[in-house]
Scaffold this motif. Structure first.
Motif, PDB file in Angstrom:
ATOM      1  N   ALA A   1       8.507  13.592  21.032  1.00 49.55           N
ATOM      2  CA  ALA A   1       7.874  14.953  21.587  1.00 49.55           C
ATOM      3  C   ALA A   1       7.765  14.973  23.018  1.00 49.55           C
ATOM      4  O   ALA A   1       7.887  15.898  23.684  1.00 49.55           O
ATOM      5  CB  ALA A   1       6.513  14.889  21.134  1.00 49.55           C
ATOM      6  N   ASN A   2       7.324  13.647  23.884  1.00 50.96           N
ATOM      7  CA  ASN A   2       7.592  13.833  25.363  1.00 50.96           C
ATOM      8  C   ASN A   2       8.755  13.290  25.924  1.00 50.96           C
ATOM      9  O   ASN A   2       8.790  13.056  27.151  1.00 50.96           O
ATOM     10  CB  ASN A   2       6.271  13.119  25.766  1.00 50.96           C
ATOM     11  CG  ASN A   2       6.129  11.627  25.647  1.00 50.96           C
ATOM     12  OD1 ASN A   2       7.147  10.993  25.075  1.00 50.96           O
ATOM     13  ND2 ASN A   2       5.050  10.950  25.815  1.00 50.96           N
ATOM     14  N   GLN A   3       9.730  12.913  25.134  1.00 51.05           N
ATOM     15  CA  GLN A   3      10.835  12.605  25.807  1.00 51.05           C
ATOM     16  C   GLN A   3      10.881  11.244  26.581  1.00 51.05           C
ATOM     17  O   GLN A   3      11.609  11.053  27.705  1.00 51.05           O
ATOM     18  CB  GLN A   3      11.376  13.754  26.931  1.00 51.05           C
ATOM     19  CG  GLN A   3      11.880  14.960  26.059  1.00 51.05           C
ATOM     20  CD  GLN A   3      12.941  14.691  25.138  1.00 51.05           C
ATOM     21  OE1 GLN A   3      12.826  14.014  24.007  1.00 51.05           O
ATOM     22  NE2 GLN A   3      14.024  15.564  25.266  1.00 51.05           N
ATOM     23  N   ARG A   4       9.848  10.254  26.312  1.00 50.86           N
ATOM     24  CA  ARG A   4      10.116   8.988  26.882  1.00 50.86           C
ATOM     25  C   ARG A   4       9.651   7.792  25.690  1.00 50.86           C
ATOM     26  O   ARG A   4       8.711   8.166  25.085  1.00 50.86           O
ATOM     27  CB  ARG A   4       9.390   8.660  27.934  1.00 50.86           C
ATOM     28  CG  ARG A   4       7.953   9.677  27.989  1.00 50.86           C
ATOM     29  CD  ARG A   4       7.088   9.666  28.724  1.00 50.86           C
ATOM     30  NE  ARG A   4       6.326  10.404  29.673  1.00 50.86           N
ATOM     31  CZ  ARG A   4       5.969   9.717  30.672  1.00 50.86           C
ATOM     32  NH1 ARG A   4       6.149   8.495  30.788  1.00 50.86           N
ATOM     33  NH2 ARG A   4       5.046  10.158  31.579  1.00 50.86           N
TER      34      ARG A   4
ATOM     35  N   GLN B   1      21.335   7.307  25.881  1.00 52.00           N
ATOM     36  CA  GLN B   1      20.367   7.683  24.785  1.00 52.00           C
ATOM     37  C   GLN B   1      19.137   7.584  25.829  1.00 52.00           C
ATOM     38  O   GLN B   1      18.778   7.092  26.869  1.00 52.00           O
ATOM     39  CB  GLN B   1      20.415   6.753  23.824  1.00 52.00           C
ATOM     40  CG  GLN B   1      21.543   6.784  23.046  1.00 52.00           C
ATOM     41  CD  GLN B   1      21.549   5.779  21.976  1.00 52.00           C
ATOM     42  OE1 GLN B   1      22.449   5.912  21.171  1.00 52.00           O
ATOM     43  NE2 GLN B   1      20.559   5.050  21.967  1.00 52.00           N
ATOM     44  N   GLN B   2      17.890   7.970  25.073  1.00 54.20           N
ATOM     45  CA  GLN B   2      16.741   7.715  25.513  1.00 54.20           C
ATOM     46  C   GLN B   2      16.121   6.649  25.048  1.00 54.20           C
ATOM     47  O   GLN B   2      14.989   6.520  24.483  1.00 54.20           O
ATOM     48  CB  GLN B   2      15.690   9.074  25.068  1.00 54.20           C
ATOM     49  CG  GLN B   2      16.522  10.199  24.583  1.00 54.20           C
ATOM     50  CD  GLN B   2      17.177  10.829  25.850  1.00 54.20           C
ATOM     51  OE1 GLN B   2      17.726  10.066  26.762  1.00 54.20           O
ATOM     52  NE2 GLN B   2      17.494  11.864  25.719  1.00 54.20           N
TER      53      GLN B   2
ATOM     54  N   PRO C   1      17.434   8.062  19.636  1.00 52.11           N
ATOM     55  CA  PRO C   1      16.955   7.008  18.594  1.00 52.11           C
ATOM     56  C   PRO C   1      15.468   7.412  18.151  1.00 52.11           C
ATOM     57  O   PRO C   1      14.981   7.053  17.061  1.00 52.11           O
ATOM     58  CB  PRO C   1      16.924   5.973  19.465  1.00 52.11           C
ATOM     59  CG  PRO C   1      17.033   6.389  20.833  1.00 52.11           C
ATOM     60  CD  PRO C   1      17.949   7.783  20.778  1.00 52.11           C
ATOM     61  N   ALA C   2      14.738   8.232  19.210  1.00 53.02           N
ATOM     62  CA  ALA C   2      13.288   8.550  18.628  1.00 53.02           C
ATOM     63  C   ALA C   2      13.425   9.509  17.599  1.00 53.02           C
ATOM     64  O   ALA C   2      12.673   9.283  16.606  1.00 53.02           O
ATOM     65  CB  ALA C   2      12.473   9.108  19.930  1.00 53.02           C
ATOM     66  N   ALA C   3      14.288  10.414  17.569  1.00 50.82           N
ATOM     67  CA  ALA C   3      14.273  11.438  16.479  1.00 50.82           C
ATOM     68  C   ALA C   3      14.767  10.844  15.037  1.00 50.82           C
ATOM     69  O   ALA C   3      14.181  11.014  14.036  1.00 50.82           O
ATOM     70  CB  ALA C   3      15.254  12.620  16.893  1.00 50.82           C
ATOM     71  N   ARG C   4      15.449   9.959  15.314  1.00 50.37           N
ATOM     72  CA  ARG C   4      15.955   9.155  14.284  1.00 50.37           C
ATOM     73  C   ARG C   4      14.956   8.146  13.620  1.00 50.37           C
ATOM     74  O   ARG C   4      14.558   8.247  12.343  1.00 50.37           O
ATOM     75  CB  ARG C   4      17.258   8.197  14.491  1.00 50.37           C
ATOM     76  CG  ARG C   4      17.835   7.767  13.286  1.00 50.37           C
ATOM     77  CD  ARG C   4      19.021   6.784  14.021  1.00 50.37           C
ATOM     78  NE  ARG C   4      20.297   7.486  13.728  1.00 50.37           N
ATOM     79  CZ  ARG C   4      21.449   6.646  13.930  1.00 50.37           C
ATOM     80  NH1 ARG C   4      21.448   5.685  14.444  1.00 50.37           N
ATOM     81  NH2 ARG C   4      22.693   7.407  13.372  1.00 50.37           N
ATOM     82  N   SER C   5      14.298   7.737  14.479  1.00 52.83           N
ATOM     83  CA  SER C   5      13.176   6.975  13.888  1.00 52.83           C
ATOM     84  C   SER C   5      11.958   7.659  13.301  1.00 52.83           C
ATOM     85  O   SER C   5      11.593   7.445  12.312  1.00 52.83           O
ATOM     86  CB  SER C   5      12.547   6.028  15.118  1.00 52.83           C
ATOM     87  OG  SER C   5      13.179   5.266  15.770  1.00 52.83           O
ATOM     88  N   LEU C   6      11.731   8.674  13.930  1.00 51.41           N
ATOM     89  CA  LEU C   6      10.784   9.566  13.319  1.00 51.41           C
ATOM     90  C   LEU C   6      11.277  10.156  11.881  1.00 51.41           C
ATOM     91  O   LEU C   6      10.363  10.102  10.907  1.00 51.41           O
ATOM     92  CB  LEU C   6      10.512  11.013  14.103  1.00 51.41           C
ATOM     93  CG  LEU C   6       9.432  11.977  13.880  1.00 51.41           C
ATOM     94  CD1 LEU C   6       8.101  11.023  13.466  1.00 51.41           C
ATOM     95  CD2 LEU C   6       9.127  12.899  14.685  1.00 51.41           C
ATOM     96  N   ALA C   7      12.463  10.579  11.673  1.00 50.62           N
ATOM     97  CA  ALA C   7      12.766  10.918  10.463  1.00 50.62           C
ATOM     98  C   ALA C   7      13.065   9.915   9.516  1.00 50.62           C
ATOM     99  O   ALA C   7      12.610  10.245   8.307  1.00 50.62           O
ATOM    100  CB  ALA C   7      14.307  11.981  10.834  1.00 50.62           C
ATOM    101  N   ASN C   8      13.540   8.808   9.779  1.00 53.27           N
ATOM    102  CA  ASN C   8      13.834   7.978   8.713  1.00 53.27           C
ATOM    103  C   ASN C   8      12.837   6.612   8.724  1.00 53.27           C
ATOM    104  O   ASN C   8      12.833   5.774   7.802  1.00 53.27           O
ATOM    105  CB  ASN C   8      15.188   7.358   8.818  1.00 53.27           C
ATOM    106  CG  ASN C   8      15.502   6.430   9.748  1.00 53.27           C
ATOM    107  OD1 ASN C   8      14.731   6.160  10.585  1.00 53.27           O
ATOM    108  ND2 ASN C   8      16.985   6.278   9.916  1.00 53.27           N
ATOM    109  N   GLN C   9      11.833   6.618   9.614  1.00 56.96           N
ATOM    110  CA  GLN C   9      10.723   5.697   9.499  1.00 56.96           C
ATOM    111  C   GLN C   9      11.201   4.314   9.626  1.00 56.96           C
ATOM    112  O   GLN C   9      10.639   3.428   9.218  1.00 56.96           O
ATOM    113  CB  GLN C   9      10.174   5.787   7.958  1.00 56.96           C
ATOM    114  CG  GLN C   9       9.497   7.122   7.830  1.00 56.96           C
ATOM    115  CD  GLN C   9       8.063   7.507   8.623  1.00 56.96           C
ATOM    116  OE1 GLN C   9       8.133   7.443   9.541  1.00 56.96           O
ATOM    117  NE2 GLN C   9       7.290   7.715   7.875  1.00 56.96           N
TER     118      GLN C   9
END
Lengths: 356, 356
Positions: free
Chosen positions: A63-66, A126-127, B57-65
């Motif tokens: 959500a906050n991009q960091r 990547q982030q 990576p964050a989106a991925r983590s969020l989606a696949n836990q």
DNA sequence: GTGAAAGCGCTAACAG
DNA sequence: CTGTTAGCGCTTTCAC
């Protein structure tokens, strides 16, 4: 993925329901947003404490991009240094500062060239991390320009060879070396040799420069035969010292403590007495310097502090959102023990723990 | 947050459009899902390569836990050991294995009790890390039960003191110590002393047990005056050796190389010759053992390998989704140099690099 | 074999 | 000061 996550997860939503407010409010409380009525804040905080709620880092990052992660990058070339306590100590400082500033520390050691390529690409694109602390690099390493080219906030440990537009923390290598050699001169040593670090690094170059400065300051001609390049390791110092012995120095300034230890060993093997026949000064003040035989006179550098400062510079960058480059150079301090011959009677200092 | 993210970010969506497929398909390609027609896969892959796309990576983590992060936890108590090369080396192995298994390594050093509390809570509750590698702990540390209580997959370095239901990698401390002491006995030493590690750790206890086993095997009574507890450090070894000298040992088995070095220094200060008057054997085979004076006979343990094995056990756990506990004990090897008196003529071995 | 759609849990405008 | 709402970028059923 049937990984026994039995208890239904605790989310903002649940906390909000329990506290009888909306998710946003809980979010504000969690993030210490000023605009929440004290009474509400308190009520929400109570629920948070009771339930032991912690926000999900992945959702937050998304959500906050960091990421809240700082990456410590140590290139392959310097892995050898892992055998001396310099890096561990640096990491301790960095870790400590990360903890207090609420960042997670991730470690990126490159073991092969291939890995270096792939990981670097990942890191920059990547982030994955919010910022990078990069240990010093030899000349011409592509990593520095890559980093500058990317938008990644970076702080280097040690001044980069090509004076780049980048932040770094360094120590006064030139002056520290100068002071050490000047001290030897003051003690009456005539033929002072030096074992340098790799001359494709600023640390190596700067400490040699300090050596030269001290001689020049006393109007002593530099004898190139008394300068031997090495690699900061004990074994390297040993070899270098053997080579130097042919030119009959009466003192050796080694640009690192491990090299000083190697020199000590070489001199012992050659039957020379330290400091009577040959004086030795090192650089670092690593823990073993105080208990060496004889105890090593050396130039202390505040390693832990360097690590802390690097993190603080980086978090400043991250939190200000700005990107000015800053530099910081920490002072060094000559620690006089017995290997330089100034203190022949002093007792061994075994109080190794009184260090920054 | 106006952080100059100028170029509009490269997402699954964009790649999908460029390749003329749906996001799902791109996702499948990225994750090597089998059910994608080769032609399509190729086309998508091409776009990925050309654009240099990397999933967030964050989106991925969020989606696949799962975070894709392994946490290395080193408790406060052991920070002192950071002055010897054991931990750096362990970290090297762990880092290397993390790289090859595509995990990020995060480092959690606890510097204060308070930090330990807070970080532990964070670590256990959140999805911060997928699993934890935990360095050995002294008896009664609450961390182990906490970890077991949580659902967090964990592998310990070193057997925990209370035989818990937890996975770990260890080395054969008992047998290694036994072999060392047996070797001293074979060389005719009569009064063999030992400097142990802290006796609230398994490492400390096990190596002492090995010492006892060797004596018992030769029908030699254990003289408690010849057993001194210390702390694995050089300074500790020095103190312990001084204490032992009053009881006139003719050999000392030190449970770590730094302690052996401390003993060496104490003996030198006391005017005893090694190995002529007193033989010494250490434990670890750290890099400096080979270049000590005299070169140190010691029990080598495969530190790097331990780190690698720990990571592999952990990734197995993570990927299988199962949670059986497993144990692995690596063998040790007695490395005979000169400090034990077996090899009086051998030359110094400066080839420190030939180690696992 | 592929696409549509529904989240993952949180943050941050924007209203009110 | 607080709630509503719209995403952040990806994975993953579920249809087709």
């Amino acid at each position: 993925m049937q990984r026994g996550r039995n208890v239904s997860k605790l989310t903002l939503q649940k906390v909000a329901e329990l506290a009888g407010v909306s998710r946003s409010t809980v979010s504000r409380v969690v993030n210490h947003h000023p605009s929440v009525k004290p009474a509400v804040r308190q009520r929400v905080q109570k629920v948070i404490d009771e339930t032991g709620y912690h926000p999900d880092p992945a959702a937050r990052s998304l959500a906050n991009q960091r990421s809240g992660i700082i990456g410590l990058v140590i290139p392959r070339v310097f892995q050898s240094l892992f055998t001396d306590p310099y890096y561990p100590r640096l990491m301790q400082g960095i870790s400590q500062a990360c903890n207090t500033h609420n960042y997670i520390l991730s470690l990126f050691l490159f073991h092969t060239e291939d890995e270096e390529q792939k990981l670097t690409a990942k890191l920059l694109r990547q982030q994955l991390v919010d910022g990078i602390i990069l240990s010093a690099l030899p000349a011409g390493d592509p990593l520095v320009p890559q980093l500058i080219g990317s938008q990644m906030p970076t702080v280097m440990i040690g001044r980069p060879l090509e004076a780049q537009a980048i932040s770094y923390v360094d120590v006064s290598n030139v002056d520290g070396a100068d002071e050490a050699v000047a001290h030897l001169l003051k003690l009456g040593r005539q033929r002072i040799a030096t074992i340098t670090g790799p001359l494709n690094t600023t640390v190596g170059l700067d400490r040699r420069q300090g050596y030269r400065n001290a001689l020049r300051n006393d109007d002593i001609a530099v004898d190139e035969a008394l300068i031997v390049e090495s690699d900061f390791t004990e074994a390297g110092g040993y070899q270098a010292a053997r080579q130097l012995l042919e030119h009959r120095p009466d003192a050796i300034f080694a640009a690192s403590d491990p090299m000083a230890m190697g020199a000590l060993r070489a001199l012992r093997d050659a039957g020379r007495r330290v400091p009577d026949d040959i004086a030795i000064i090192g650089f670092d003040d690593l823990p073993f310097a105080a208990t060496a035989h004889p105890p090593l006179t050396t130039v202390r550098q505040p390693i832990l502090r360097q690590g802390i400062t690097a993190v603080e510079m980086l978090t400043d960058l991250l939190e200000s959102g700005l990107r000015p480059t800053r530099q910081f150079t920490a002072p060094t301090e000559l620690v006089i023990r017995q290997s330089c011959g100034a203190n022949p009677k002093t007792h061994v200092d075994i109080d190794v723990n009184v260090r920054l």
